[in-house]
Design a protein around this motif. Sequence first.
Motif, PDB file in Angstrom:
ATOM      1  N   LEU A 194       0.877  -1.171   0.000  1.00  0.00           N
ATOM      2  CA  LEU A 194       0.000   0.000   0.000  1.00  0.00           C
ATOM      3  C   LEU A 194       0.914   1.220   0.000  1.00  0.00           C
ATOM      4  CD1 LEU A 194      -2.829   1.271   0.266  1.00  0.00           C
ATOM      5  CD2 LEU A 194      -2.601   1.016   2.740  1.00  0.00           C
ATOM      6  N   ILE A 195       0.991   1.907  -1.125  1.00  0.00           N
ATOM      7  CA  ILE A 195       1.989   2.968  -1.308  1.00  0.00           C
ATOM      8  C   ILE A 195       1.352   4.337  -1.119  1.00  0.00           C
ATOM      9  CG2 ILE A 195       3.710   3.950  -2.858  1.00  0.00           C
ATOM     10  CD1 ILE A 195       3.848   1.241  -4.266  1.00  0.00           C
ATOM     11  N   ILE A 196       1.845   5.065  -0.111  1.00  0.00           N
ATOM     12  CA  ILE A 196       1.393   6.434   0.153  1.00  0.00           C
ATOM     13  C   ILE A 196       2.323   7.360  -0.609  1.00  0.00           C
ATOM     14  CG2 ILE A 196       0.923   8.168   1.912  1.00  0.00           C
ATOM     15  CD1 ILE A 196       0.728   5.876   3.955  1.00  0.00           C
ATOM     16  N   THR A 197       1.799   8.063  -1.615  1.00  0.00           N
ATOM     17  CA  THR A 197       2.664   8.833  -2.513  1.00  0.00           C
ATOM     18  C   THR A 197       2.850  10.296  -2.099  1.00  0.00           C
ATOM     19  OG1 THR A 197       0.825   9.405  -3.990  1.00  0.00           O
ATOM     20  CG2 THR A 197       2.035   7.368  -4.455  1.00  0.00           C
ATOM     21  N   SER A 198       2.026  10.789  -1.202  1.00  0.00           N
ATOM     22  CA  SER A 198       2.165  12.176  -0.742  1.00  0.00           C
ATOM     23  C   SER A 198       3.163  12.264   0.404  1.00  0.00           C
ATOM     24  CB  SER A 198       0.817  12.715  -0.262  1.00  0.00           C
ATOM     25  OG  SER A 198       0.972  13.996   0.325  1.00  0.00           O
ATOM     26  N   THR A 199       3.979  13.311   0.391  1.00  0.00           N
ATOM     27  CA  THR A 199       4.936  13.533   1.482  1.00  0.00           C
ATOM     28  C   THR A 199       4.700  14.873   2.176  1.00  0.00           C
ATOM     29  OG1 THR A 199       6.554  14.453  -0.075  1.00  0.00           O
ATOM     30  CG2 THR A 199       6.716  12.099   0.405  1.00  0.00           C
ATOM     31  N   ASP A 230       5.458   4.093   2.782  1.00  0.00           N
ATOM     32  CA  ASP A 230       5.239   5.532   2.873  1.00  0.00           C
ATOM     33  C   ASP A 230       6.423   6.236   2.215  1.00  0.00           C
ATOM     34  OD1 ASP A 230       4.810   8.184   3.627  1.00  0.00           O
ATOM     35  OD2 ASP A 230       4.179   7.657   5.655  1.00  0.00           O
ATOM     36  N   MET A 231       6.154   7.046   1.184  1.00  0.00           N
ATOM     37  CA  MET A 231       7.245   7.707   0.489  1.00  0.00           C
ATOM     38  C   MET A 231       8.013   8.673   1.398  1.00  0.00           C
ATOM     39  SD  MET A 231       7.267   6.102  -2.249  1.00  0.00           S
ATOM     40  CE  MET A 231       8.818   6.895  -2.608  1.00  0.00           C
ATOM     41  N   ARG A 232       7.442   9.056   2.511  1.00  0.00           N
ATOM     42  CA  ARG A 232       8.185   9.865   3.493  1.00  0.00           C
ATOM     43  C   ARG A 232       9.393   9.097   4.033  1.00  0.00           C
ATOM     44  NH1 ARG A 232       3.682  12.358   7.621  1.00  0.00           N
ATOM     45  NH2 ARG A 232       3.021  14.155   6.358  1.00  0.00           N
ATOM     46  N   ASP A 233       9.285   7.778   4.051  1.00  0.00           N
ATOM     47  CA  ASP A 233      10.353   6.940   4.613  1.00  0.00           C
ATOM     48  C   ASP A 233      11.412   6.575   3.582  1.00  0.00           C
ATOM     49  OD1 ASP A 233       8.914   6.922   7.001  1.00  0.00           O
ATOM     50  OD2 ASP A 233       7.818   5.095   6.440  1.00  0.00           O
ATOM     51  N   HIS A 234      11.244   7.048   2.351  1.00  0.00           N
ATOM     52  CA  HIS A 234      12.158   6.673   1.266  1.00  0.00           C
ATOM     53  C   HIS A 234      12.609   7.936   0.534  1.00  0.00           C
ATOM     54  CE1 HIS A 234      11.261   2.432   1.904  1.00  0.00           C
ATOM     55  NE2 HIS A 234      10.003   2.814   2.061  1.00  0.00           N
ATOM     56  N   ILE A 250      17.791   3.343  -2.151  1.00  0.00           N
ATOM     57  CA  ILE A 250      17.117   2.786  -3.329  1.00  0.00           C
ATOM     58  C   ILE A 250      16.921   1.286  -3.149  1.00  0.00           C
ATOM     59  CG2 ILE A 250      17.244   2.444  -5.825  1.00  0.00           C
ATOM     60  CD1 ILE A 250      19.023   4.996  -5.910  1.00  0.00           C
ATOM     61  N   ALA A 251      17.926   0.622  -2.600  1.00  0.00           N
ATOM     62  CA  ALA A 251      17.829  -0.823  -2.370  1.00  0.00           C
ATOM     63  C   ALA A 251      16.691  -1.150  -1.409  1.00  0.00           C
ATOM     64  CB  ALA A 251      19.155  -1.354  -1.830  1.00  0.00           C
ATOM     65  N   GLU A 252      16.523  -0.337  -0.373  1.00  0.00           N
ATOM     66  CA  GLU A 252      15.454  -0.577   0.602  1.00  0.00           C
ATOM     67  C   GLU A 252      14.084  -0.402  -0.036  1.00  0.00           C
ATOM     68  OE1 GLU A 252      13.430  -1.283   4.250  1.00  0.00           O
ATOM     69  OE2 GLU A 252      15.352  -1.910   3.404  1.00  0.00           O
ATOM     70  N   PHE A 253      13.925   0.661  -0.815  1.00  0.00           N
ATOM     71  CA  PHE A 253      12.659   0.866  -1.517  1.00  0.00           C
ATOM     72  C   PHE A 253      12.423  -0.280  -2.502  1.00  0.00           C
ATOM     73  CE2 PHE A 253      10.309   2.813  -5.151  1.00  0.00           C
ATOM     74  CZ  PHE A 253       9.098   2.973  -4.512  1.00  0.00           C
ATOM     75  N   GLY A 254      13.472  -0.658  -3.223  1.00  0.00           N
ATOM     76  CA  GLY A 254      13.373  -1.762  -4.170  1.00  0.00           C
ATOM     77  C   GLY A 254      12.954  -3.058  -3.510  1.00  0.00           C
TER      78      GLY A 254
END
Length: 199
Positions: free
Chosen positions: A6-11, A39-43, A65-69
Motif C-alpha cells: 500500500l503505497i502512500i505517494t504524498s509527502t 510511505d514515500m516519506r520513509d524513502h 534505493i535498495a530498501e525501496f526496491g
Amino acid sequence: MTKIALIITSTRTERFADRPAAWVAERLRREGLEVDVVDMRDHDLPSFDGPSPMYAPRRYATPAIAEFGRHVDEADAYVVLASEYNHGYTGVFKNAADHLFAEWDRKPIAFVAWGNVGGARAVEQLRSVAVEFGMAPIRPAVHILPDVLVPAMTAPTYDAELFAALEPRLDALVEELTWWTNALGSGRAASPEVVAAHA
C-alpha cells in the motif's frame, strides 16, 4: 500469503493521505492478504540519474534505493494512494518508481485517489506509466470525491465511517486485484525464465 504494498505517494507535512491509508489498510487486512504500508516519506531517494533499470535490474546505487526496491520486489500487487496535484500525481513517486523496473514487472496495480474529480487525472497518468513498467493496472478504482473528501479531511480525527459510502468500490477493487494477483503470480511461477528475460 499474498503481500500487497500500500503505497502512500504524498509527502506533504499536513497531508490527507494518512486517513485513506488507514481506511484502505483496514479493509485490505483479511484472510490470505498481508499489507506492507510503503510511505514515500520513509524513502528519501536521490533524483534518478543512473542507467535504465530495465537493462540493469536490481543494481541499486544507494542503500535507500535498495530498501525501496526490496519493498516493491517483495510485493505481489500494489495499491497506490494518489493525491492529485495540478492534474497529475506526485513527483516524489514518479522519481521513486523510475529507479526500478524488474521489481514492478508483470504484477497488478490498483489506485485509490482523491481531488476535485476524485484524482481521476492522476490515475489516468499512473495507468499509462504502469503499462510501461509491464504491469497490469486493474479497472476498478476508488475515487474520493469532495462529498466524502471534505468531511473526511475536516474531521478532527480519522473516522472510518466517513468512508463507508466507498466500501463497495474498495471491495470490488480488492476482489479484482486478488484475481489478477493470483493469475499473474501463477504465470510468473510457470515461466520464470521468460520473466527474467523480460526484466
